[in-house]
Design an enzyme around this catalytic site. Structure first.
Site, PDB file in Angstrom:
ATOM      1  N   ASP A 108       0.817  -1.212   0.000  1.00 34.74           N
ATOM      2  CA  ASP A 108       0.000   0.000   0.000  1.00 34.74           C
ATOM      3  C   ASP A 108       0.851   1.263   0.000  1.00 34.74           C
ATOM      4  OD1 ASP A 108      -2.217  -1.593   0.068  1.00 34.74           O
ATOM      5  OD2 ASP A 108      -2.625  -1.315   2.209  1.00 34.74           O
ATOM      6  N   GLU A 114       1.056  -1.081   5.436  1.00 34.31           N
ATOM      7  CA  GLU A 114      -0.284  -1.422   4.975  1.00 34.31           C
ATOM      8  C   GLU A 114      -1.268  -0.398   5.530  1.00 34.31           C
ATOM      9  OE1 GLU A 114      -1.598  -4.035   2.816  1.00 34.31           O
ATOM     10  OE2 GLU A 114       0.503  -3.591   2.326  1.00 34.31           O
ATOM     11  N   LYS A 130      -5.242   0.108   6.432  1.00 32.13           N
ATOM     12  CA  LYS A 130      -6.477  -0.636   6.644  1.00 32.13           C
ATOM     13  C   LYS A 130      -7.487   0.235   7.388  1.00 32.13           C
ATOM     14  CE  LYS A 130      -4.926  -4.125   4.530  1.00 32.13           C
ATOM     15  NZ  LYS A 130      -5.424  -4.281   3.146  1.00 32.13           N
TER      16      LYS A 130
END
Length: 247
Positions: free
Chosen positions: A76, A107, A109
């Site tokens: 990401d 990442e 999220k």
């Protein structure tokens, strides 16, 4: 720094954090397509990192590769060197970054929970397993020996933590270890964390974003500059026959 100045800076950064939190909530609440929602949230985090990291650090979504043909999962957020190491085969927002250029991966999220910690750890391990080269650096003062590659940092960025105690005992018990270790991260509503030399520091939500950014800056500063990449190793991996050489 006196109290008034300290309060002004804290308030300003709290406002920046509140603005990012609002953007993440708006994306979560108004975008129905999971892939588009995830991409928009990634861009919000990338924008923040680009705004506060020095220009020597490039921040993008990318796949990490090595000279042996290995590839990581899609990451990401990748913090990498662009001054000495170009990206490869760029197509719009899709790019490959040589492993030697990478400082950190994250990442993004919607929240932090056990499943996302495990997932982020697996993604981090896919990067750390890649091979990295290093060659001597030639400069005006002579030649500097190859610098061994440093450990690549990894982390998780989210709007909040899902546990009732935020980044408390449940969070601590589910942090990945080994190749999947997560070194640092931020959950806007609950604070952030930083792991260094086996010690975990968890800090609260007030000005948590800027605490995370300042600590990330410190960690990046301590790494110095990435190793010089061996482009001959990448050329050899193409397996293209040499037509001939001058005698």
């Amino acid at each position: 720094m006196n109290g008034a100045a300290d309060a002004w800076m804290r308030t300003a950064f709290i406002d920046v954090q509140a603005e990012l939190a609002l953007k993440l909530r708006r994306a979560t609440g108004s975008i129905n397509h999971p892939g588009v929602k995830g991409a928009v949230n990634e861009e919000h985090w990338i924008d923040i990192l680009r705004a506060y990291l020095p220009n020597r650090y490039q921040v993008d979504t990318a796949i990490i590769i090595d000279h042996l043909g290995g590839r990581s999962d899609q990451m990401d957020v990748v913090v990498y060197d662009r001054q000495y190491t170009p990206t490869l085969l760029d197509q719009k927002s899709h790019r490959y970054v040589p492993a030697e250029a990478v400082y950190a991966v994250f990442e993004c999220k919607p929240h932090i929970d056990k499943a996302y910690l495990t997932y982020a750890g697996e993604k981090a391990a896919s990067v750390r397993r890649l091979a990295r080269t290093a060659v001597p650096i030639v400069h005006a003062g002579g030649v500097t020996p190859p610098r061994p590659p440093f450990p690549i940092m990894a982390g998780l960025l989210a709007a909040k933590a899902e546990w009732s105690d935020g980044l408390g005992q449940a969070f601590r018990s589910h942090l990945p270890t080994g190749d999947g270790q997560l070194d640092c991260g931020c959950a806007l509503d609950h604070g952030g964390f930083d792991t260094h030399d086996g010690t975990l520091l968890v800090f609260g939500p007030e000005a948590g974003l800027i605490r995370f950014l300042f600590r990330l800056l410190g960690r990046l500063q301590s790494l110095g500059t990435v190793s010089a990449i061996d482009w001959n190793a990448y050329a050899a991996s193409l397996d293209v026959p040499v037509i001939g050489a001058a005698s």
